[in-house]
Write a protein that holds these residues in place. Structure first.
Motif, PDB file in Angstrom:
ATOM      1  N   THR A 164       0.858  -1.181   0.000  1.00  0.00           N
ATOM      2  CA  THR A 164       0.000   0.000   0.000  1.00  0.00           C
ATOM      3  C   THR A 164       0.896   1.233   0.000  1.00  0.00           C
ATOM      4  O   THR A 164       2.120   1.115   0.051  1.00  0.00           O
ATOM      5  CB  THR A 164      -0.939  -0.002   1.234  1.00  0.00           C
ATOM      6  N   THR A 165       0.290   2.389  -0.038  1.00  0.00           N
ATOM      7  CA  THR A 165       1.046   3.634   0.138  1.00  0.00           C
ATOM      8  C   THR A 165       0.948   4.001   1.611  1.00  0.00           C
ATOM      9  O   THR A 165      -0.112   3.886   2.232  1.00  0.00           O
ATOM     10  CB  THR A 165       0.455   4.758  -0.732  1.00  0.00           C
ATOM     11  N   TRP A 204       3.109   5.687  11.124  1.00  0.00           N
ATOM     12  CA  TRP A 204       2.647   5.835   9.772  1.00  0.00           C
ATOM     13  C   TRP A 204       1.135   5.615   9.734  1.00  0.00           C
ATOM     14  O   TRP A 204       0.594   4.956  10.614  1.00  0.00           O
ATOM     15  CB  TRP A 204       3.304   4.804   8.856  1.00  0.00           C
ATOM     16  N   VAL A 205       0.493   6.096   8.679  1.00  0.00           N
ATOM     17  CA  VAL A 205      -0.874   5.684   8.346  1.00  0.00           C
ATOM     18  C   VAL A 205      -0.836   5.212   6.897  1.00  0.00           C
ATOM     19  O   VAL A 205      -0.031   5.681   6.102  1.00  0.00           O
ATOM     20  CB  VAL A 205      -1.929   6.807   8.535  1.00  0.00           C
ATOM     21  N   VAL A 206      -1.725   4.287   6.564  1.00  0.00           N
ATOM     22  CA  VAL A 206      -1.767   3.744   5.208  1.00  0.00           C
ATOM     23  C   VAL A 206      -2.942   4.333   4.441  1.00  0.00           C
ATOM     24  O   VAL A 206      -3.870   4.907   5.020  1.00  0.00           O
ATOM     25  CB  VAL A 206      -1.846   2.195   5.227  1.00  0.00           C
ATOM     26  N   GLN A 207      -2.887   4.187   3.131  1.00  0.00           N
ATOM     27  CA  GLN A 207      -3.922   4.711   2.231  1.00  0.00           C
ATOM     28  C   GLN A 207      -5.322   4.326   2.720  1.00  0.00           C
ATOM     29  O   GLN A 207      -6.238   5.137   2.700  1.00  0.00           O
ATOM     30  CB  GLN A 207      -3.684   4.153   0.812  1.00  0.00           C
ATOM     31  N   GLU A 208      -5.469   3.093   3.178  1.00  0.00           N
ATOM     32  CA  GLU A 208      -6.772   2.568   3.604  1.00  0.00           C
ATOM     33  C   GLU A 208      -7.244   3.151   4.929  1.00  0.00           C
ATOM     34  O   GLU A 208      -8.361   2.872   5.362  1.00  0.00           O
ATOM     35  CB  GLU A 208      -6.698   1.034   3.681  1.00  0.00           C
ATOM     36  N   SER A 223       5.606   7.155   1.251  1.00  0.00           N
ATOM     37  CA  SER A 223       6.491   6.040   0.948  1.00  0.00           C
ATOM     38  C   SER A 223       5.696   4.947   0.243  1.00  0.00           C
ATOM     39  O   SER A 223       4.517   4.733   0.548  1.00  0.00           O
ATOM     40  CB  SER A 223       7.119   5.489   2.232  1.00  0.00           C
ATOM     41  N   HIS A 224       6.359   4.282  -0.674  1.00  0.00           N
ATOM     42  CA  HIS A 224       5.720   3.197  -1.432  1.00  0.00           C
ATOM     43  C   HIS A 224       6.464   1.885  -1.193  1.00  0.00           C
ATOM     44  O   HIS A 224       6.886   1.223  -2.115  1.00  0.00           O
ATOM     45  CB  HIS A 224       5.710   3.529  -2.928  1.00  0.00           C
ATOM     46  N   GLU A 225       6.656   1.532   0.068  1.00  0.00           N
ATOM     47  CA  GLU A 225       7.333   0.280   0.397  1.00  0.00           C
ATOM     48  C   GLU A 225       6.395  -0.599   1.208  1.00  0.00           C
ATOM     49  O   GLU A 225       5.391  -0.137   1.734  1.00  0.00           O
ATOM     50  CB  GLU A 225       8.633   0.548   1.148  1.00  0.00           C
TER      51      GLU A 225
END
Length: 186
Positions: free
Chosen positions: A94-95, A115-119, A156-158
């Motif tokens: 995810t992003t 962090w927080v994710v796209q979802e 970040s895209h990891e």
């Protein structure tokens, strides 16, 4: 929460002033202990069990650290995290974002929350956001987070991971999130 942290800081700083005649090194030690106590109080506001991954998040097909891997954290999001042993309990593609936000419960502004994710962002679709964009948080990692308007500070895209770990007398289950670059194999 804010009152408790302020009271700890005030009491400790007062002790530092009164201890001034005992020498600079003692005063510095007291101030460092106050900062540590304040950081610890803020971290205890972090949920000890992060719960399940958000709906719609895609499990990583070939993560560097599969579920069950024993790893060492190199992240420093929370006191005691850097160098702590951990177990991978989820790996996702995810992003992921670091965000700045004003808590909905009146707490002090949070900067660079990782962090927080796209979802975990409301109504943003699947397209990644950019630094400076704003979104409403659906994440509830800490009190006052859910429903807060956030500004994207980093993207970040990891692969991101949920981990179980213990540090500083706290045991965190399903801690969200640690990026692949913040983990080392044991």
């Amino acid at each position: 929460m804010k009152t408790r942290v302020s009271a700890v800081l005030l009491a400790t700083l007062t002790a530092a002033v009164l201890a001034g005649c005992e020498g600079q090194s003692n005063s510095e030690k007291i101030v460092q202990e106050a900062q540590s106590s304040a950081a610890s109080a803020q971290e205890h506001d972090h949920k000890m069990d992060g719960g399940p991954a958000p709906e719609g998040i895609r499990e990583a097909s070939d993560p560097a650290f599969p579920v069950g891997s024993e790893v060492t954290l190199t992240a420093d999001h929370m006191m005691g995290m850097d160098g702590a042993p951990a177990t991978i309990v989820g790996a996702y593609d995810t992003t992921v974002y670091a965000v700045d936000y004003e808590p909905t419960d009146g707490g002090e502004k949070v900067t660079d929350h990782k962090w927080v994710v796209q979802e975990e962002l409301e109504n943003v679709g699947d397209e990644p956001l950019q630094v400076g964009d704003t979104a409403v948080l659906a994440a509830d990692h800490m009190g006052g987070m859910e429903g807060a308007e956030a500004t994207i500070a980093e993207v970040s895209h990891e692969t991101v991971y949920m981990v179980d770990y213990s540090a500083g007398g706290m045991t965190m289950k399903n801690h969200k999130w640690v990026t692949e670059s913040e983990i080392e194999a044991r």
